[in-house]
Scaffold this active site. Structure first.
Site, PDB file in Angstrom:
ATOM      1  N   ASP A  29       0.837  -1.195   0.000  1.00  0.00           N
ATOM      2  CA  ASP A  29       0.000   0.000   0.000  1.00  0.00           C
ATOM      3  C   ASP A  29       0.876   1.249   0.000  1.00  0.00           C
ATOM      4  O   ASP A  29       2.029   1.215   0.450  1.00  0.00           O
ATOM      5  CB  ASP A  29      -0.893   0.028   1.244  1.00  0.00           C
ATOM      6  CG  ASP A  29      -1.903  -1.108   1.238  1.00  0.00           C
ATOM      7  OD1 ASP A  29      -2.175  -1.653   0.155  1.00  0.00           O
ATOM      8  OD2 ASP A  29      -2.406  -1.435   2.330  1.00  0.00           O
TER       9      ASP A  29
HETATM   10  N1  URA Z   1      -1.413  -5.868   3.963  1.00  0.00           N
HETATM   11  C1  URA Z   1      -1.891  -4.608   3.926  1.00  0.00           C
HETATM   12  O1  URA Z   1      -2.936  -4.315   4.490  1.00  0.00           O
HETATM   13  N2  URA Z   1      -1.174  -3.689   3.243  1.00  0.00           N
HETATM   14  C2  URA Z   1      -0.005  -3.953   2.622  1.00  0.00           C
HETATM   15  O2  URA Z   1       0.602  -3.049   2.041  1.00  0.00           O
HETATM   16  C3  URA Z   1       0.484  -5.272   2.673  1.00  0.00           C
HETATM   17  C4  URA Z   1      -0.243  -6.210   3.349  1.00  0.00           C
END
Ligand code: URA
Length: 237
Positions: A103
């Site tokens: 993310d």
């Molecule tokens: N899980 C999440 O919620 N975000 C990420 O970036 C990776 C795993």
């Protein structure tokens, strides 16, 4: 292999551009300028410099990046710069792709490659590579939350509950969560499902490869053979 072809294969531009750089004396091999584009070299382990920067011939590119927050894992980012802006031009020219995504606000270990088969294998549900996340939570963690993360939580739009492979409490507000899959926002959704909330998220390990302590955010590094072995998936039976 001719020097012009070597540079082209390593992402330094069209053969015409590579030829011109060589003819202009911008390329050295084994410490000496080579200005004849058709000079033959054994590419394996060849070290060369282009405009003063040293490179080693690599048939395929495998690298890791310590992703900073506020970068998007996309070639067409919407709100923040792209992680690809952190890589040198020859790697982009070679078509290096990220293996999965983190993310925008997640930091840590991200693998990239231009080896299509490797990317496919690393991303396939048939092959599992455990990934460890350091999760900082808004509310204190308790035993019930940990037990539920380990036994499985039902996420919206998922056919079956998803469970963590491991959940190690580091402190009141921090745990190391190991997941086998990489579903969309998985860590955040799992923590929300146990009535907590992710405040900060960092991926610290893929397979047996730890995020190196000396790899600063925004920096990248080649994977050597040992590191590549450490991230290679094992088939699920
Ligand atoms: N899980 C999440 O919620 N975000 C990420 O970036 C990776 C795993």
């Amino acid at each position: 292999m001719q020097l012009e072809r070597i540079l082209h294969a390593q992402g330094f531009g069209s053969r015409k551009i590579c030829r011109s750089m060589i003819r202009h004396g911008e390329v050295t091999v084994n410490g000496e300028i080579c200005d004849f584009p058709f000079t033959e070299f054994e590419p394996e382990n060849l070290r060369f410099t282009v405009r003063g920067e040293t490179w080693e011939f690599r048939e395929k590119a495998y690298l890791m990046l310590n992703k900073p927050a506020h970068y998007e894992c996309s070639h067409k980012p919407q709100h923040h710069p792209s992680i690809f802006s952190l890589l040198p031009a020859p790697l982009l020219e070679r078509g290096v792709q990220s293996i999965g995504r983190l993310d925008e606000d997640t930091t840590g270990l991200l693998l990239l490659s231009d080896d299509g088969q490797f990317i496919h294998r690393m991303s396939s549900p048939k092959w599992k590579v455990p990934k460890v996340y350091e999760v900082t939570t808004k509310h204190p963690l308790d035993e019930t939350q940990i037990a539920t993360l380990l036994s499985g939580v039902q996420l919206l739009d998922e056919p079956a509950p998803v469970a963590a492979l491991a959940a190690e409490v580091v402190s009141d507000h921090m745990l190391h969560l190991t997941l086998a899959e990489g579903k969309y926002h998985q860590v955040k959704r799992m923590l929300a499902a146990v009535s907590n909330r992710v405040e900060a998220l960092q991926r610290i390990r893929i397979g047996r490869l730890n995020l190196p302590a000396d790899l600063a955010e925004g920096e990248w590094r080649w994977l050597d053979a040992e590191m590549l072995e450490a991230v290679s998936p094992v088939r699920q039976t």
